[in-house]
Design an enzyme around this catalytic site. Structure first.
Site, mmCIF file in Angstrom:
data_model
loop_
_atom_site.group_PDB
_atom_site.id
_atom_site.type_symbol
_atom_site.label_atom_id
_atom_site.label_comp_id
_atom_site.label_asym_id
_atom_site.label_seq_id
_atom_site.Cartn_x
_atom_site.Cartn_y
_atom_site.Cartn_z
ATOM 1 N N MET A 265 -8.616 -14.340 18.142
ATOM 2 C CA MET A 265 -9.686 -14.056 19.116
ATOM 3 C C MET A 265 -9.856 -15.220 20.083
ATOM 4 O O MET A 265 -9.853 -16.375 19.661
ATOM 5 C CB MET A 265 -11.011 -13.854 18.383
ATOM 6 N N SER B 61 -7.402 -8.750 5.819
ATOM 7 C CA SER B 61 -7.612 -9.602 6.995
ATOM 8 C C SER B 61 -8.088 -10.969 6.558
ATOM 9 O O SER B 61 -9.157 -11.110 5.949
ATOM 10 C CB SER B 61 -8.660 -8.982 7.925
ATOM 11 N N ASP C 247 -6.288 -11.987 12.652
ATOM 12 C CA ASP C 247 -7.114 -11.675 13.810
ATOM 13 C C ASP C 247 -7.226 -12.875 14.738
ATOM 14 O O ASP C 247 -7.908 -13.848 14.416
ATOM 15 C CB ASP C 247 -8.506 -11.243 13.342
ATOM 16 N N MET D 210 -9.526 0.813 16.274
ATOM 17 C CA MET D 210 -10.662 -0.012 15.850
ATOM 18 C C MET D 210 -11.786 0.920 15.391
ATOM 19 O O MET D 210 -12.186 1.821 16.126
ATOM 20 C CB MET D 210 -11.185 -0.883 17.001
ATOM 21 N N GLY E 191 -14.347 -8.349 16.962
ATOM 22 C CA GLY E 191 -14.985 -9.653 17.145
ATOM 23 C C GLY E 191 -15.462 -10.260 15.839
ATOM 24 O O GLY E 191 -15.462 -11.475 15.685
ATOM 25 N N PHE E 192 -15.871 -9.409 14.895
ATOM 26 C CA PHE E 192 -16.445 -9.926 13.661
ATOM 27 C C PHE E 192 -16.045 -9.075 12.459
ATOM 28 O O PHE E 192 -15.839 -7.868 12.600
ATOM 29 C CB PHE E 192 -17.980 -9.935 13.763
ATOM 30 N N GLY E 193 -15.963 -9.734 11.310
ATOM 31 C CA GLY E 193 -15.750 -9.003 10.064
ATOM 32 C C GLY E 193 -17.090 -8.486 9.549
ATOM 33 O O GLY E 193 -18.155 -8.848 10.062
ATOM 34 N N GLY E 194 -17.036 -7.623 8.558
ATOM 35 C CA GLY E 194 -18.254 -7.193 7.863
ATOM 36 C C GLY E 194 -19.164 -6.253 8.626
ATOM 37 O O GLY E 194 -20.344 -6.150 8.313
ATOM 38 N N ASP F 29 -8.867 -0.398 11.403
ATOM 39 C CA ASP F 29 -9.380 -1.768 11.278
ATOM 40 C C ASP F 29 -10.881 -1.824 11.547
ATOM 41 O O ASP F 29 -11.327 -1.527 12.656
ATOM 42 C CB ASP F 29 -8.628 -2.650 12.290
ATOM 43 N N GLY F 30 -11.643 -2.215 10.518
ATOM 44 C CA GLY F 30 -13.080 -2.440 10.678
ATOM 45 C C GLY F 30 -13.915 -1.582 9.740
ATOM 46 O O GLY F 30 -13.885 -0.359 9.809
ATOM 47 N N GLY F 31 -14.611 -2.233 8.830
ATOM 48 C CA GLY F 31 -15.534 -1.520 7.948
ATOM 49 C C GLY F 31 -14.874 -0.610 6.935
ATOM 50 O O GLY F 31 -15.528 0.278 6.389
ATOM 51 N N GLY G 251 -11.167 -6.623 5.387
ATOM 52 C CA GLY G 251 -11.600 -8.012 5.357
ATOM 53 C C GLY G 251 -12.636 -8.211 4.275
ATOM 54 O O GLY G 251 -12.350 -8.635 3.153
ATOM 55 N N HIS H 94 -3.073 -9.343 7.578
ATOM 56 C CA HIS H 94 -3.595 -9.016 8.906
ATOM 57 C C HIS H 94 -4.263 -10.274 9.471
ATOM 58 O O HIS H 94 -5.173 -10.837 8.859
ATOM 59 C CB HIS H 94 -4.600 -7.867 8.801
ATOM 60 N N HIS I 52 -3.016 -9.289 15.142
ATOM 61 C CA HIS I 52 -3.881 -8.492 16.018
ATOM 62 C C HIS I 52 -4.449 -9.414 17.092
ATOM 63 O O HIS I 52 -5.304 -10.247 16.805
ATOM 64 C CB HIS I 52 -4.993 -7.883 15.133
ATOM 65 N N MET J 254 -6.689 -10.257 19.989
ATOM 66 C CA MET J 254 -7.894 -9.885 20.743
ATOM 67 C C MET J 254 -8.073 -10.934 21.832
ATOM 68 O O MET J 254 -8.974 -11.766 21.784
ATOM 69 C CB MET J 254 -9.102 -9.830 19.800
HETATM 70 C C1 DX5 Z 1 -12.532 -7.279 13.717
HETATM 71 C C2 DX5 Z 1 -11.162 -7.557 13.155
HETATM 72 C C3 DX5 Z 1 -10.969 -7.018 11.792
HETATM 73 C C4 DX5 Z 1 -11.912 -7.558 10.748
HETATM 74 C C5 DX5 Z 1 -12.046 -6.537 9.675
HETATM 75 O O1 DX5 Z 1 -12.575 -7.716 15.014
HETATM 76 O O2 DX5 Z 1 -10.158 -6.988 13.980
HETATM 77 O O3 DX5 Z 1 -9.616 -7.155 11.365
HETATM 78 O O4 DX5 Z 1 -11.524 -8.780 10.212
HETATM 79 O O5 DX5 Z 1 -12.998 -6.971 8.777
HETATM 80 P P1 DX5 Z 1 -13.862 -5.969 7.930
HETATM 81 O O6 DX5 Z 1 -12.922 -5.221 7.023
HETATM 82 O O7 DX5 Z 1 -14.793 -6.876 7.185
HETATM 83 O O8 DX5 Z 1 -14.589 -5.041 8.872
HETATM 84 ZN ZN ZN Z 2 -8.033 -6.910 13.149
#
Ligand code: DX5
Ligand code: ZN
Length: 215
Positions: A36, A7, A34, A136, A141-144, A174-176, A196, A32, A65, A67
């Site tokens: 938003m 991502s 994102d 999800m 909304g956020f990475g990490g 997707d996520g974590g 990400g 990927h 993706h 959002m």
């Molecule tokens: C979150 C995004 C993800 C995000 C994943 O809203 O849809 O794609 O960037 O990031 P990580 O892998 O850091 O959770």
């Molecule tokens: Zn995503």
């Protein structure tokens, strides 16, 4: 073999081309992206002009993706900007069947996204038409963010539904996602892993992608 989709949300926006070239060189399969809108999720990322520029440098498919609320308004334009796969949230589409066919009619692959609280059974009547379902594993909304453990059971349930309905849909998570949970997700039936932070915060992103791809 599962696919890896880094991502770019976690990439260095000041040196995006450098990170795109790293992904091009790496064993990753897709980009990927994102998108938003600050309404559907509490964050604003990037939109059409940035996707268009990424397309010029990317040598691999763009997995977009969305959002955003009421995504039907933008599907055609994201396709024109270079999206190969377009995913919309079930929670953002009043007429999800229509949105899926809007995407397919552009020639892109259609993905449906479920937030962590949305049950797999929401997809019973649409799964046969989906090219992909994105589960999800964090609130978008956020990475990490921290991976939600309930996702393993959801992947299993989704895999059962896909088989029962004779669907060709792929499963994306997707996520974590990290090096510890990735093999478990693939074992439950995940086809594509979005990563990400695990990739871009690593001291050697290319090597981390290699490890995510080979276990
Ligand atoms: C979150 C995004 C993800 C995000 C994943 O809203 O849809 O794609 O960037 O990031 P990580 O892998 O850091 O959770
Ligand atoms: Zn995503």
């Amino acid at each position: 073999m599962h696919l890896i989709a880094p991502s770019l949300l976690s990439a260095d926006f000041l040196n995006l081309e450098k990170d795109i070239e790293m992904v091009n060189r790496s064993q990753a399969d897709w980009f990927h992206l994102d998108v938003m809108d600050g309404v559907f999720v509490p964050n604003i990322s990037f939109g059409l002009p940035v996707v268009e520029k990424i397309k010029q440098a990317a040598l691999k498919p763009l997995d977009v993706h969305l959002m955003i609320v009421d995504p039907d308004r933008y599907i055609e334009r994201f396709r024109k900007a270079g999206a190969d796969i377009i995913s919309v949230h079930a929670e953002a589409c009043t007429h999800l069947h229509r949105s899926v066919f809007l995407i397919k009619n552009t020639g892109a692959k259609a993905g449906i996204v479920l937030n962590p609280h949305s049950p797999v059974c929401l997809l019973t009547e649409i799964i046969a038409d989906a090219d992909m379902v994105l589960l999800m594993s964090v609130n978008p909304g956020f990475g990490g963010q921290k991976f939600i453990e309930n996702t393993y059971r959801k992947v299993r349930e989704l895999k059962e539904l896909i088989l029962k309905k004779n669907s060709a849909s792929l499963i994306e998570i997707d996520g974590g996602v990290d090096l510890a949970n990735a093999p478990l997700l693939v074992r439950e039936g995940a086809d594509i892993l979005v990563t990400g932070n695990t990739v871009f915060a690593s001291s050697n992103p290319e090597e981390t992608i290699r490890q995510l791809k080979n276990f």
